[in-house]
Design an enzyme around this catalytic site. Structure first.
Site, PDB file in Angstrom:
ATOM      1  CG  ASP A   1      45.133   8.732 -22.669  1.00 25.19           C
ATOM      2  OD1 ASP A   1      44.308   7.813 -22.535  1.00 25.19           O
ATOM      3  OD2 ASP A   1      45.466   9.486 -21.738  1.00 25.19           O
TER       4      ASP A   1
ATOM      5  CG  ASP B   1      40.030   9.567 -19.114  1.00 23.42           C
ATOM      6  OD1 ASP B   1      39.018  10.115 -19.585  1.00 23.42           O
ATOM      7  OD2 ASP B   1      40.001   8.446 -18.568  1.00 23.42           O
TER       8      ASP B   1
END
Length: 319
Positions: free
Chosen positions: A58, A60
């Site tokens: 991922d 963020d």
């Protein structure tokens, strides 16, 4: 400012429902109005990695230690307007609206890029990514941020070439010089049907696409790192030989604790950059050793079988 995409589920079903008619960055209706596909948006068809390990990050609160949307909105003074409009439109559409506002204020793409370059990124995560890439792992990103944000941060920290593919919301600069943000899945044509993920992107469905794209290269082991509820959806697509690395005390961790039996893979949690690097490199090393042992075992077994066949064929020969 409130967190990006609040927890979308109170209970999680064992199966993530998905639709069939979806739009992604390679084929959506906006294709003719966007800039040409960049290198990392091409399908990774040619095997270029020495290890059978795919590491999916991922972005963020995993690679960078903040939410990139929140960071830009706060740093460039749009928090009041953002908060006012948040109840009226989807998050992805709201971010596109924020860049219309920034453009009207005279903010340039260079100013937005400089803002992104200040986003916090732990140095040990940088070294972890570089080490994983150097070891021969296939590194990819599945993120609900957007292409411009991710590209800007990776280039600034010298990480762009470490990743073979990035799946995220498309972005482009229009003829007026305004940054536009589009949804990964076309919101107008159909819904992906997932009750875990936001409407613009189902990470579980994207993970299925990633697994399919690398399947032609042979058996792969996956390591997935993330922090949010949508990353739990990705985790549901992992198998028993894979590893899920959830960020502890973040939404994904809370969801796992509430639904531990839904995850088939091994779970190795982390809290900060030091732990991420240590655990990730340990897992890569462990998989590498295991794969080498399996290869040796196969060779030994094949050698033993060949020897046995030879011995059987020799025995009948009279002396």
């Amino acid at each position: 400012m409130q967190n990006k995409k609040p927890n979308l589920i109170s209970t999680v079903t064992a199966k993530c429902q998905t639709g069939t008619s979806l739009c992604n960055i390679d084929s959506c209706q906006h294709q003719t109005t966007r800039r040409p596909k960049r290198v990392w948006e091409q399908d990774a068809r040619t095997p270029t990695h020495s290890m059978a390990v795919v590491v999916v990050f991922d972005f963020d609160k995993t690679i960078i230690d903040c939410d990139s949307d929140n960071w830009v909105v706060d740093e460039l003074g749009l928090t009041p307007l953002f908060t006012q409009l948040l109840p009226t439109m989807p998050w992805n559409s709201l971010m596109d609206r924020m860049f219309m506002e920034l453009h009207s204020q005279g903010k340039t793409m260079e100013e937005i890029a400089e803002c992104l370059k200040r986003a916090p990124l732990h140095p040990r995560i940088i070294s972890a990514i570089k080490s994983a890439h150097a070891s021969g792992c296939d590194l990819r990103i599945v993120s609900d941020a957007n292409a411009f944000f991710i590209e800007t941060v990776l280039k600034h920290h010298g990480l762009m070439d470490c990743f073979s593919e990035i799946k995220t919301n498309p972005s482009f600069v229009d003829g007026e010089g305004r940054l536009r943000i589009l949804p990964y899945h076309d919101l107008k044509s159909s819904s992906h049907g997932c009750n875990i993920c936001p409407p613009n992107m189902c990470k579980g469905l994207v993970m299925e696409m990633v697994r399919t794209s690398v399947s032609a290269e042979g058996k792969k082991r996956f390591i997935y790192l993330g922090d949010g509820s949508a990353d739990f959806c990705s985790g549901l697509k992992l198998g028993e030989g894979d590893y899920l690395m959830p960020r502890k005390n973040y939404p994904i961790w809370e969801t796992i604790c509430s639904n531990p039996k839904l995850i088939k893979s091994k779970i190795n949690e982390w809290s900060n950059g030091e732990e991420l690097e240590k655990i990730l490199l340990q897992l890569i090393t462990a998989i590498s050793i295991e794969e080498k042992c399996n290869m040796r075992s196969d060779k030994c077994q094949a050698s033993s079988m060949d020897s046995h066949k030879t011995f059987q064929s020799v025995l009948p020969v009279p002396h």
